[in-house]
Write an enzyme that holds these catalytic residues in place. Structure first.
Site, PDB file in Angstrom:
ATOM      1  N   MET A   1       3.326   6.521  -8.467  1.00 28.77           N
ATOM      2  CA  MET A   1       3.483   6.455  -7.039  1.00 28.77           C
ATOM      3  C   MET A   1       4.909   6.693  -6.642  1.00 28.77           C
ATOM      4  SD  MET A   1       1.262   3.159  -6.261  1.00 28.77           S
ATOM      5  CE  MET A   1       1.616   3.194  -4.556  1.00 28.77           C
ATOM      6  N   GLY A 177      -3.443   6.651  -4.894  1.00 34.97           N
ATOM      7  CA  GLY A 177      -2.205   5.907  -4.913  1.00 34.97           C
ATOM      8  C   GLY A 177      -2.238   4.795  -3.881  1.00 34.97           C
ATOM      9  N   CYS A 178      -1.315   3.848  -4.002  1.00 31.20           N
ATOM     10  CA  CYS A 178      -1.332   2.693  -3.092  1.00 31.20           C
ATOM     11  C   CYS A 178      -0.925   3.084  -1.683  1.00 31.20           C
ATOM     12  CB  CYS A 178      -0.455   1.573  -3.630  1.00 31.20           C
ATOM     13  SG  CYS A 178       1.243   2.045  -3.947  1.00 31.20           S
ATOM     14  N   TYR A 179       0.142   3.863  -1.531  1.00 31.50           N
ATOM     15  CA  TYR A 179       0.510   4.326  -0.199  1.00 31.50           C
ATOM     16  C   TYR A 179      -0.605   5.170   0.438  1.00 31.50           C
ATOM     17  CZ  TYR A 179       5.507   2.971  -0.513  1.00 31.50           C
ATOM     18  OH  TYR A 179       6.700   2.278  -0.592  1.00 31.50           O
TER      19      TYR A 179
END
Length: 366
Positions: A1, A177-179
Protein backbone atom coordinates in the site's frame (compact mmCIF):
# COMPACT_ATOMS: atom_id res chain seq x y z
CA UNK A 1 0.00 0.00 0.00
CA UNK A 2 2.92 2.29 -0.01
CA UNK A 3 5.89 3.37 -2.01
CA UNK A 4 9.51 3.61 -0.99
CA UNK A 5 9.20 7.28 -0.12
CA UNK A 6 6.16 6.75 2.04
CA UNK A 7 5.45 4.53 4.98
CA UNK A 8 2.20 2.80 4.09
CA UNK A 9 1.87 -0.80 2.88
CA UNK A 10 -0.32 -3.58 4.13
CA UNK A 11 1.87 -6.17 2.48
CA UNK A 12 5.06 -6.00 4.48
CA UNK A 13 4.62 -9.52 5.86
CA UNK A 14 7.12 -12.30 5.47
CA UNK A 15 6.75 -16.01 6.81
CA UNK A 16 5.34 -19.61 6.61
CA UNK A 17 4.80 -21.94 9.59
CA UNK A 18 4.60 -25.57 10.49
CA UNK A 19 1.15 -27.18 10.66
CA UNK A 20 -0.83 -26.38 13.78
CA UNK A 21 -1.84 -29.21 16.06
CA UNK A 22 -5.56 -28.55 16.06
CA UNK A 23 -7.10 -31.84 17.04
CA UNK A 24 -10.18 -30.05 18.35
CA UNK A 25 -11.11 -28.54 14.97
CA UNK A 26 -14.72 -29.08 14.06
CA UNK A 27 -15.61 -31.78 11.58
CA UNK A 28 -15.64 -30.35 8.07
CA UNK A 29 -13.61 -27.27 8.97
CA UNK A 30 -11.88 -25.41 6.14
CA UNK A 31 -8.12 -26.04 6.22
CA UNK A 32 -6.33 -22.70 6.11
CA UNK A 33 -2.76 -21.66 5.31
CA UNK A 34 -1.10 -18.25 5.49
CA UNK A 35 1.97 -17.35 3.44
CA UNK A 36 3.58 -14.27 4.94
CA UNK A 37 2.13 -14.84 8.38
CA UNK A 38 4.74 -12.97 10.43
CA UNK A 39 3.63 -9.50 9.33
CA UNK A 40 0.78 -7.50 10.75
CA UNK A 41 -1.77 -8.70 8.22
CA UNK A 42 -0.72 -12.29 8.90
CA UNK A 43 -1.09 -11.79 12.64
CA UNK A 44 -4.52 -10.24 12.08
CA UNK A 45 -5.53 -13.21 9.93
CA UNK A 46 -4.51 -15.53 12.76
CA UNK A 47 -6.52 -13.48 15.28
CA UNK A 48 -9.64 -13.61 13.11
CA UNK A 49 -9.17 -17.28 12.25
CA UNK A 50 -9.02 -18.17 15.95
CA UNK A 51 -12.61 -16.96 16.35
CA UNK A 52 -13.86 -18.35 13.04
CA UNK A 53 -16.27 -21.28 13.47
CA UNK A 54 -15.10 -23.03 10.28
CA UNK A 55 -11.38 -22.23 9.97
CA UNK A 56 -8.62 -24.64 10.99
CA UNK A 57 -5.18 -23.06 10.58
CA UNK A 58 -2.81 -25.85 9.57
CA UNK A 59 0.17 -24.05 7.99
CA UNK A 60 1.77 -20.61 8.31
CA UNK A 61 4.97 -19.43 6.66
CA UNK A 62 7.41 -16.65 7.39
CA UNK A 63 10.84 -17.12 5.88
CA UNK A 64 12.73 -14.66 8.11
CA UNK A 65 11.01 -16.15 11.18
CA UNK A 66 11.29 -19.81 10.16
CA UNK A 67 11.46 -21.97 13.27
CA UNK A 68 10.24 -19.23 15.59
CA UNK A 69 7.09 -19.66 17.63
CA UNK A 70 4.14 -17.47 16.71
CA UNK A 71 3.55 -16.76 20.39
CA UNK A 72 7.07 -15.31 20.74
CA UNK A 73 6.54 -12.80 17.93
CA UNK A 74 2.92 -12.08 18.87
CA UNK A 75 2.17 -12.89 22.53
CA UNK A 76 -1.43 -11.85 21.90
CA UNK A 77 -1.88 -15.07 19.90
CA UNK A 78 -0.41 -17.41 22.53
CA UNK A 79 -3.72 -18.73 23.87
CA UNK A 80 -4.82 -20.05 20.49
CA UNK A 81 -1.52 -20.82 18.77
CA UNK A 82 0.75 -21.94 21.58
CA UNK A 83 2.43 -24.70 19.53
CA UNK A 84 2.45 -23.03 16.12
CA UNK A 85 5.80 -22.19 14.50
CA UNK A 86 6.68 -20.37 11.32
CA UNK A 87 8.32 -22.39 8.57
CA UNK A 88 10.06 -21.49 5.33
CA UNK A 89 7.74 -21.37 2.33
CA UNK A 90 7.37 -24.63 0.46
CA UNK A 91 4.41 -24.97 -1.91
CA UNK A 92 4.05 -28.64 -0.99
CA UNK A 93 2.93 -27.59 2.49
CA UNK A 94 0.00 -25.59 1.09
CA UNK A 95 -1.18 -27.56 -1.94
CA UNK A 96 -4.61 -29.06 -1.30
CA UNK A 97 -5.70 -26.65 1.43
CA UNK A 98 -9.12 -25.01 1.21
CA UNK A 99 -7.84 -21.43 1.44
CA UNK A 100 -4.35 -19.95 1.37
CA UNK A 101 -3.97 -16.29 2.31
CA UNK A 102 -0.95 -14.35 1.00
CA UNK A 103 0.31 -11.48 3.15
CA UNK A 104 3.33 -10.54 1.03
CA UNK A 105 4.91 -7.27 -0.21
CA UNK A 106 4.13 -5.65 -3.54
CA UNK A 107 4.93 -7.89 -6.53
CA UNK A 108 5.93 -10.80 -4.30
CA UNK A 109 2.66 -12.73 -4.52
CA UNK A 110 2.74 -13.65 -8.20
CA UNK A 111 5.28 -16.50 -7.87
CA UNK A 112 3.26 -18.02 -5.01
CA UNK A 113 0.04 -17.65 -6.99
CA UNK A 114 1.80 -19.46 -9.86
CA UNK A 115 2.56 -22.29 -7.41
CA UNK A 116 -0.88 -22.55 -5.81
CA UNK A 117 -3.58 -21.20 -8.13
CA UNK A 118 -6.12 -23.97 -8.78
CA UNK A 119 -4.01 -26.31 -6.62
CA UNK A 120 -5.81 -25.06 -3.50
CA UNK A 121 -9.46 -24.23 -3.03
CA UNK A 122 -8.88 -20.46 -3.16
CA UNK A 123 -5.80 -18.23 -3.09
CA UNK A 124 -6.65 -14.96 -1.34
CA UNK A 125 -3.94 -12.39 -2.10
CA UNK A 126 -3.73 -9.40 0.23
CA UNK A 127 -0.98 -7.88 -1.91
CA UNK A 128 -1.21 -5.69 -4.98
CA UNK A 129 -0.23 -8.20 -7.65
CA UNK A 130 -3.69 -8.91 -9.10
CA UNK A 131 -5.73 -5.84 -8.18
CA UNK A 132 -5.32 -3.98 -11.47
CA UNK A 133 -6.98 -5.38 -14.58
CA UNK A 134 -4.72 -3.49 -17.03
CA UNK A 135 -1.22 -5.02 -17.14
CA UNK A 136 0.15 -1.78 -18.65
CA UNK A 137 -0.41 0.00 -15.33
CA UNK A 138 2.10 -2.14 -13.42
CA UNK A 139 5.30 -0.73 -14.97
CA UNK A 140 4.01 2.81 -14.39
CA UNK A 141 2.85 2.39 -10.79
CA UNK A 142 4.88 -0.59 -9.53
CA UNK A 143 8.01 -0.32 -11.62
CA UNK A 144 7.88 -3.77 -13.21
CA UNK A 145 6.11 -5.76 -15.90
CA UNK A 146 3.47 -8.09 -14.55
CA UNK A 147 4.70 -11.72 -14.59
CA UNK A 148 1.23 -13.30 -14.97
CA UNK A 149 -0.86 -10.87 -17.06
CA UNK A 150 -3.11 -13.70 -18.21
CA UNK A 151 -4.56 -13.89 -14.68
CA UNK A 152 -5.40 -10.19 -14.43
CA UNK A 153 -9.16 -9.93 -14.65
CA UNK A 154 -9.54 -13.69 -14.14
CA UNK A 155 -8.87 -13.28 -10.42
CA UNK A 156 -11.74 -11.08 -9.18
CA UNK A 157 -11.31 -7.93 -7.13
CA UNK A 158 -12.37 -8.67 -3.58
CA UNK A 159 -14.59 -5.86 -2.35
CA UNK A 160 -17.83 -7.76 -1.70
CA UNK A 161 -20.06 -4.71 -1.26
CA UNK A 162 -19.23 -3.69 -4.84
CA UNK A 163 -18.94 -7.09 -6.54
CA UNK A 164 -20.01 -10.07 -4.47
CA UNK A 165 -21.16 -12.44 -7.21
CA UNK A 166 -17.74 -12.72 -8.85
CA UNK A 167 -16.32 -14.08 -5.58
CA UNK A 168 -18.62 -17.09 -5.27
CA UNK A 169 -16.58 -20.22 -5.93
CA UNK A 170 -13.57 -18.15 -7.03
CA UNK A 171 -10.21 -19.93 -7.25
CA UNK A 172 -8.44 -16.68 -6.41
CA UNK A 173 -9.26 -13.25 -4.98
CA UNK A 174 -7.36 -9.97 -5.13
CA UNK A 175 -8.06 -8.20 -1.85
CA UNK A 176 -8.17 -4.41 -2.24
CA UNK A 177 -5.70 -2.07 -0.64
CA UNK A 178 -6.80 -0.34 2.56
CA UNK A 179 -7.00 3.16 1.10
CA UNK A 180 -8.96 1.93 -1.96
CA UNK A 181 -11.37 0.08 0.32
CA UNK A 182 -12.16 3.24 2.27
CA UNK A 183 -12.36 5.45 -0.83
CA UNK A 184 -14.34 3.04 -3.00
CA UNK A 185 -16.98 2.37 -0.35
CA UNK A 186 -17.41 6.13 0.04
CA UNK A 187 -17.58 7.08 -3.64
CA UNK A 188 -19.01 4.09 -5.53
CA UNK A 189 -22.66 4.66 -4.55
CA UNK A 190 -22.52 8.18 -5.96
CA UNK A 191 -20.48 7.33 -9.08
CA UNK A 192 -22.53 4.25 -9.99
CA UNK A 193 -25.79 6.08 -9.47
CA UNK A 194 -24.80 9.05 -11.61
CA UNK A 195 -25.04 11.43 -8.66
CA UNK A 196 -21.60 13.04 -9.13
CA UNK A 197 -19.20 14.18 -11.80
CA UNK A 198 -16.60 11.42 -12.04
CA UNK A 199 -13.79 13.80 -13.01
CA UNK A 200 -11.81 15.97 -10.62
CA UNK A 201 -12.60 13.91 -7.50
CA UNK A 202 -10.29 14.68 -4.56
CA UNK A 203 -9.42 12.18 -1.80
CA UNK A 204 -7.47 13.11 1.32
CA UNK A 205 -6.90 10.09 3.54
CA UNK A 206 -4.95 9.47 6.72
CA UNK A 207 -3.76 6.11 8.00
CA UNK A 208 -2.26 4.68 11.12
CA UNK A 209 1.35 3.54 11.11
CA UNK A 210 0.52 -0.19 11.20
CA UNK A 211 -0.14 0.10 7.47
CA UNK A 212 3.61 0.35 6.96
CA UNK A 213 4.06 -3.22 8.18
CA UNK A 214 6.04 -4.82 10.99
CA UNK A 215 9.53 -4.27 9.61
CA UNK A 216 11.24 -1.21 11.15
CA UNK A 217 11.68 1.83 8.89
CA UNK A 218 13.16 5.25 9.68
CA UNK A 219 9.93 7.00 8.72
CA UNK A 220 7.78 4.89 11.04
CA UNK A 221 9.69 4.78 14.32
CA UNK A 222 7.86 6.09 17.37
CA UNK A 223 10.09 9.15 17.68
CA UNK A 224 9.41 10.06 14.05
CA UNK A 225 5.67 9.47 13.97
CA UNK A 226 4.68 10.72 17.43
CA UNK A 227 3.41 14.32 17.40
CA UNK A 228 3.68 14.42 13.60
CA UNK A 229 1.27 14.39 10.65
CA UNK A 230 2.65 14.20 7.13
CA UNK A 231 1.47 13.73 3.56
CA UNK A 232 3.34 11.37 1.26
CA UNK A 233 3.09 9.77 -2.17
CA UNK A 234 2.22 13.16 -3.62
CA UNK A 235 0.57 12.81 -7.06
CA UNK A 236 1.92 9.30 -7.63
CA UNK A 237 0.79 6.95 -4.88
CA UNK A 238 0.35 3.39 -6.12
CA UNK A 239 -3.24 3.17 -4.96
CA UNK A 240 -4.35 5.88 -7.37
CA UNK A 241 -5.10 3.58 -10.34
CA UNK A 242 -6.75 1.04 -8.05
CA UNK A 243 -9.07 3.69 -6.63
CA UNK A 244 -9.88 4.89 -10.14
CA UNK A 245 -10.61 1.33 -11.27
CA UNK A 246 -12.83 0.63 -8.25
CA UNK A 247 -14.77 3.90 -8.37
CA UNK A 248 -14.83 4.81 -12.05
CA UNK A 249 -13.64 8.29 -11.06
CA UNK A 250 -10.61 10.35 -12.00
CA UNK A 251 -9.03 11.10 -8.62
CA UNK A 252 -6.38 13.24 -7.03
CA UNK A 253 -5.36 11.08 -4.06
CA UNK A 254 -3.17 12.30 -1.20
CA UNK A 255 -2.41 9.90 1.68
CA UNK A 256 -1.20 11.03 5.09
CA UNK A 257 0.47 9.26 7.99
CA UNK A 258 -1.26 9.88 11.31
CA UNK A 259 0.29 9.30 14.77
CA UNK A 260 -1.96 6.34 15.58
CA UNK A 261 -1.55 2.58 15.26
CA UNK A 262 -4.70 1.61 13.32
CA UNK A 263 -7.36 3.25 11.26
CA UNK A 264 -8.02 5.11 8.03
CA UNK A 265 -10.14 8.21 7.61
CA UNK A 266 -10.79 9.13 3.98
CA UNK A 267 -12.37 12.48 3.14
CA UNK A 268 -13.61 12.46 -0.45
CA UNK A 269 -14.74 15.53 -2.40
CA UNK A 270 -16.85 15.47 -5.58
CA UNK A 271 -19.20 17.71 -7.53
CA UNK A 272 -22.77 16.44 -6.97
CA UNK A 273 -25.77 16.51 -9.23
CA UNK A 274 -27.53 19.87 -9.03
CA UNK A 275 -29.97 20.14 -6.17
CA UNK A 276 -28.48 17.41 -4.00
CA UNK A 277 -28.77 18.04 -0.26
CA UNK A 278 -27.07 16.44 2.72
CA UNK A 279 -30.18 14.37 3.38
CA UNK A 280 -30.13 13.22 -0.26
CA UNK A 281 -26.47 12.19 0.04
CA UNK A 282 -27.07 10.25 3.24
CA UNK A 283 -30.04 8.61 1.53
CA UNK A 284 -27.87 7.50 -1.39
CA UNK A 285 -25.51 5.76 1.05
CA UNK A 286 -28.34 4.24 3.09
CA UNK A 287 -30.10 2.86 0.02
CA UNK A 288 -26.94 1.47 -1.56
CA UNK A 289 -25.79 -0.30 1.61
CA UNK A 290 -29.19 -1.20 3.06
CA UNK A 291 -28.42 -4.93 3.19
CA UNK A 292 -24.70 -4.74 4.00
CA UNK A 293 -23.76 -6.06 7.46
CA UNK A 294 -20.37 -4.32 7.57
CA UNK A 295 -21.34 -0.79 6.51
CA UNK A 296 -22.62 1.75 9.04
CA UNK A 297 -24.25 5.01 7.87
CA UNK A 298 -24.58 7.87 10.33
CA UNK A 299 -25.15 11.60 10.12
CA UNK A 300 -22.27 12.30 12.51
CA UNK A 301 -18.69 12.27 11.24
CA UNK A 302 -17.14 8.78 11.58
CA UNK A 303 -14.37 7.99 14.05
CA UNK A 304 -11.52 5.64 13.20
CA UNK A 305 -11.60 4.28 16.74
CA UNK A 306 -15.19 3.16 16.26
CA UNK A 307 -13.85 0.64 13.74
CA UNK A 308 -10.90 -0.58 15.83
CA UNK A 309 -10.71 -4.37 15.53
CA UNK A 310 -13.95 -4.54 13.53
CA UNK A 311 -14.64 -5.41 9.89
CA UNK A 312 -16.84 -2.34 9.49
CA UNK A 313 -16.79 0.78 7.38
CA UNK A 314 -18.46 3.86 8.89
CA UNK A 315 -19.72 6.42 6.38
CA UNK A 316 -21.23 9.89 6.45
CA UNK A 317 -21.76 12.68 3.93
CA UNK A 318 -22.43 16.39 3.58
CA UNK A 319 -23.38 18.68 0.72
CA UNK A 320 -22.14 22.25 1.14
CA UNK A 321 -24.60 24.61 -0.58
CA UNK A 322 -22.10 27.47 -0.37
CA UNK A 323 -19.30 25.83 -2.37
CA UNK A 324 -21.31 23.17 -4.15
CA UNK A 325 -19.12 20.28 -2.99
CA UNK A 326 -20.20 16.83 -1.81
CA UNK A 327 -18.04 15.53 1.04
CA UNK A 328 -18.11 11.80 1.84
CA UNK A 329 -16.25 10.53 4.91
CA UNK A 330 -15.17 6.93 5.40
CA UNK A 331 -13.52 5.26 8.40
CA UNK A 332 -12.12 1.72 8.57
CA UNK A 333 -9.55 -0.29 10.50
CA UNK A 334 -6.78 -0.64 7.93
CA UNK A 335 -5.80 -4.09 9.22
CA UNK A 336 -9.34 -5.49 9.37
CA UNK A 337 -11.79 -4.21 6.74
CA UNK A 338 -8.79 -2.75 4.89
CA UNK A 339 -6.84 -6.03 4.78
CA UNK A 340 -7.28 -9.23 6.79
CA UNK A 341 -10.97 -8.88 7.65
CA UNK A 342 -11.78 -8.10 4.05
CA UNK A 343 -9.78 -11.15 3.05
CA UNK A 344 -11.72 -13.42 5.43
CA UNK A 345 -14.98 -11.94 4.16
CA UNK A 346 -13.94 -12.83 0.59
CA UNK A 347 -12.84 -16.32 1.61
CA UNK A 348 -16.19 -16.92 3.31
CA UNK A 349 -17.99 -16.04 0.08
CA UNK A 350 -15.66 -18.10 -2.09
CA UNK A 351 -16.15 -21.16 0.12
CA UNK A 352 -19.92 -20.75 0.43
CA UNK A 353 -19.72 -20.03 4.16
CA UNK A 354 -21.81 -17.35 5.89
CA UNK A 355 -20.21 -14.08 4.83
CA UNK A 356 -20.12 -12.71 8.37
CA UNK A 357 -18.50 -15.82 9.92
CA UNK A 358 -15.63 -14.97 12.25
CA UNK A 359 -15.83 -11.23 11.59
CA UNK A 360 -16.51 -8.76 14.40
CA UNK A 361 -18.69 -5.73 13.80
CA UNK A 362 -18.15 -4.08 17.18
CA UNK A 363 -15.11 -1.86 17.65
CA UNK A 364 -12.99 -1.58 20.79
CA UNK A 365 -13.60 1.41 23.05
CA UNK A 366 -11.95 3.12 24.78
Amino acid sequence: MADSAAPHDIGNSEAVAAPKNNAGAAHGAARIGIVGASGYTGAELLRLAAAHPSFDVVAVSGDTQAGAAVRDLYPSLAADYGDLRYCAYDPAIFVGLDVVFLGLPHMASAPVVADLYKRVGCVVDLGSDFRLVDAALYPQWYGAEHPLPELLGEIPYGLPELGREALRGAAGVAVPGCYPTAAALALAPFARGGFISTSGVVIDAASGVSGAGRAPKPATTFSTVDEDFVAYGLLDHRHTPEIEQATGCQVLFTPHLAPMVRGILATCYARPREGMTTDDALGVLADFYSDEPFVVIHRDAPHTKATLGANTCHLSARVDPRTGWLVVLSAIDNLVKGASGGAVQCANIALGLPETAGLPTTGLMP
